[in-house]
Write an enzyme that holds these catalytic residues in place. Structure first.
Site, PDB file in Angstrom:
ATOM      1  N   ALA A  89       0.863  -1.186   0.000  1.00  0.00           N
ATOM      2  CA  ALA A  89       0.000   0.000   0.000  1.00  0.00           C
ATOM      3  C   ALA A  89       0.901   1.238   0.000  1.00  0.00           C
ATOM      4  CB  ALA A  89      -0.965  -0.027   1.179  1.00  0.00           C
ATOM      5  N   SER A  90       0.554   2.280   0.768  1.00  0.00           N
ATOM      6  CA  SER A  90       1.271   3.554   0.669  1.00  0.00           C
ATOM      7  C   SER A  90       2.652   3.557   1.304  1.00  0.00           C
ATOM      8  CB  SER A  90       0.430   4.683   1.277  1.00  0.00           C
ATOM      9  OG  SER A  90      -0.628   5.022   0.411  1.00  0.00           O
ATOM     10  N   THR A  91       3.014   2.508   2.037  1.00  0.00           N
ATOM     11  CA  THR A  91       4.381   2.438   2.535  1.00  0.00           C
ATOM     12  C   THR A  91       5.367   2.430   1.370  1.00  0.00           C
ATOM     13  OG1 THR A  91       3.689   1.299   4.551  1.00  0.00           O
ATOM     14  CG2 THR A  91       5.988   1.075   3.940  1.00  0.00           C
TER      15      THR A  91
END
Length: 362
Positions: free
Chosen positions: A62-64
């Site tokens: 995801a946004s990591t």
């Protein structure tokens, strides 16, 4: 018990309990420099086959995964190829006529103050399997007006990071995915990380499970569904690249050791600019810098990024002053992961790692 007086056994026990109940599947890792203080895996990577999650299981981030785009832009800035105050249209001149785009800078994109929003929605769902390159995403947002004057306020934006990916391609002369592989993954020794298409046979990849296509009342009543049809077909500059806990540890170690970015660039990027909206029940304050999130904690200010999507909960934070690194990767929704993430955070985030080993903080 770790050498720093930290007892992670309750977290390991909780991970097992939550995994047996079908509410957790993931890996947690805490290290200080090269010393691993805690590492534990629980749950199944593929539930119907009862394939267990291991320490090196791959997860979609995801946004990591935005961290890799931040590092790539930082490298190009250090090389003098990109400047923080470059206009977006300097790099994408074919879009000069679009309203407001000429006012947007690289700094705005990194800080989530550009006025761009997200690409999620019906059009994304319709085109999902054809979104394989950075340019493929432009059709989802290029005709949408900016939500506000660039620089006037904070609003988290996935579109901004797609645009940063396009700038990386223009400035480097490389495909975004090739650039990150050559200049981020390879130097950090990240052997299990990459950008994989959904129909690839990707070994050791955990399948996420989500309730997001079901009513809220389904939790505890129905089984979670796989997230396969809800995720991007391929990771992109805004997230959903694939990695492992050991690889993220290597990334953090390389970043703090100056092998990916100069310390001055890292410090500039982590300097807080805006306070991020806190999720319900949050007990810590998060601030956004230039693409990096800083947490205000009792004993320091760890920096990194977290991510959450259907069937995915991830985070990587590091403290350059103490050498602390904390990783959590889970193949469940954030709601299901909350007990484990809070239990883990309660230990690593509030311990004084600058004290001598075996000395507990007061």
């Amino acid at each position: 018990m770790s050498d720093f007086g930290l007892d992670f056994r309750p977290v390991a026990d909780l991970m097992q309990v939550e995994a047996l109940a079908g509410r957790f599947a993931g890996v947690a890792l805490v290290a200080r420099g090269d010393q691993v203080l805690f590492e534990h895996a629980a749950g199944d990577a593929l539930r119907w086959a009862k394939l267990p999650i291991l320490r090196n299981t791959r997860f979609q981030l995801a946004s990591t995964g935005k961290l890799f785009t931040v590092v790539a832009i930082g490298q190009l800035i250090e090389q003098g190829r990109v400047a923080l105050d470059d206009a977006l249209t300097h790099w994408l001149p074919e879009h000069t006529a679009r309203a407001g785009w000429a006012k947007v800078t690289v700094r705005h994109l990194l800080a989530h103050t550009s006025g761009f929003g997200s690409y999620w929605g019906a059009e994304f769902a319709l085109r999902r399997t054809s979104l394989k390159s950075v340019q493929d995403y432009f059709a989802l947002f290029q005709d949408t007006p900016l939500a506000f004057e660039p620089g006037s306020r904070f609003e988290y934006s996935n579109v901004a990071f797609i645009l940063l990916g396009a700038i990386i391609e223009q400035a480097s002369g490389q495909d975004y995915f090739a650039y990150v592989q050559q200049h981020v993954f390879d130097p950090a020794g990240m052997v299990d990380s990459g950008f994989f298409e959904a129909d690839e046979d990707t070994p050791n990849l955990a399948v996420g499970y989500t309730f997001r296509t079901l009513p809220d009342s389904a939790r505890g009543q129905l089984s979670a569904r796989t997230h396969t049809q809800l995720k991007p077909f391929k990771g992109n500059p805004a997230g959903d690249s694939v990695s492992t806990a050991p690889d993220l540890l290597r990334f953090a170690q390389a970043l703090m050791a100056g092998r990916l970015l100069q310390r001055s660039t890292f410090d500039l990027f982590r300097q807080p600019i805006n306070v991020m909206p806190a999720p319900p029940g949050a007990k810590t304050l998060q601030r956004m810098g230039l693409g990096l999130i800083t947490i205000d904690s009792t004993h320091g200010h760890p920096v990194g990024h977290n991510g959450g999507a259907a069937g995915t909960t991830t985070s990587l934070f590091m403290d350059p002053d103490s050498g602390l690194i904390a990783v959590l990767l889970a193949a469940v929704d954030q709601e299901e992961c909350t007990p484990v993430s809070r239990a883990l955070t309660a230990i690593w985030l509030h311990h004084d790692f600058n004290q001598s080993p075996n000395t507990k903080s007061r």
